[in-house]
Design a protein around this motif. Structure first.
Motif, short mmCIF file in Angstrom:
data_model
loop_
_atom_site.label_atom_id
_atom_site.label_comp_id
_atom_site.label_asym_id
_atom_site.label_seq_id
_atom_site.Cartn_x
_atom_site.Cartn_y
_atom_site.Cartn_z
N ARG A 19 0.86 -1.18 0.00
CA ARG A 19 0.00 0.00 0.00
C ARG A 19 0.89 1.23 0.00
N HIS A 20 0.30 2.38 -0.10
CA HIS A 20 1.07 3.63 -0.11
C HIS A 20 0.53 4.56 0.97
N VAL A 27 4.76 0.87 1.27
CA VAL A 27 5.00 0.02 2.43
C VAL A 27 4.41 -1.35 2.13
N CYS A 28 5.17 -2.39 2.46
CA CYS A 28 4.76 -3.76 2.18
C CYS A 28 4.78 -4.56 3.47
N ASN A 29 3.74 -5.34 3.70
CA ASN A 29 3.68 -6.24 4.84
C ASN A 29 3.80 -7.67 4.36
N VAL A 56 8.31 -3.59 5.14
CA VAL A 56 9.33 -3.16 4.18
C VAL A 56 8.88 -1.82 3.60
N TRP A 57 9.83 -0.89 3.42
CA TRP A 57 9.51 0.45 2.93
C TRP A 57 10.18 0.75 1.60
N GLY A 58 9.63 1.71 0.88
CA GLY A 58 10.27 2.28 -0.31
C GLY A 58 10.30 1.36 -1.52
N PHE A 96 5.05 -7.05 17.78
CA PHE A 96 6.45 -6.93 17.43
C PHE A 96 6.60 -7.22 15.94
N ASP A 97 7.21 -6.29 15.23
CA ASP A 97 7.44 -6.43 13.79
C ASP A 97 8.94 -6.38 13.52
N ILE A 98 9.31 -6.94 12.40
CA ILE A 98 10.67 -6.78 11.91
C ILE A 98 10.60 -5.76 10.78
#
Length: 105
Positions: A19-20, A27-29, A56-58, A96-98
């Motif tokens: 999504r943006h 941003v990606c999950n 994850v970004w960008g 908690f996320d990575i």
């Protein structure tokens, strides 16, 4: 000095969700499974699967959405980040996320 670094190799449990943000940043999950296998004292084979939430970004987020799919093996390097939220029943929860710096597929 302190270090917050995580490295995992696992398999995607679902297709990536991209999504943006309002500012246009991608941003990606990802949901990644890692499995430990061992033999217990009685000789029985055991296994335990852990599920990891990855953010994850960008440009890397866009690449994940384009090239990854459920079942693919990935290497993730990043850091652990916690966040607090209130669930639908009004209970305070913590997740908690990575947050990935590197994603290799």
């Amino acid at each position: 000095m302190s270090i917050n670094k995580v490295m995992i190799i696992g398999n995607l449990g679902a297709d990536p969700e991209v999504r943006h943000t309002q500012s246009g940043a991608a941003v990606c999950n990802l949901r990644v499974a890692t499995t430990d296998r061992w033999t217990d004292k009685s000789g029985e084979k055991q296994e335990r699967t852990e599920w990891h939430n990855i953010v994850v970004w960008g440009r890397t987020a866009e690449n994940c959405g384009q090239f990854l799919s459920k079942g693919r093996s990935v290497f993730i390097e990043g850091r652990i980040q916690s966040s607090e939220y209130t669930d639908k029943d009004g209970n305070q929860r913590r997740s908690f996320d990575i947050v990935a710096n590197t994603v290799q597929f």
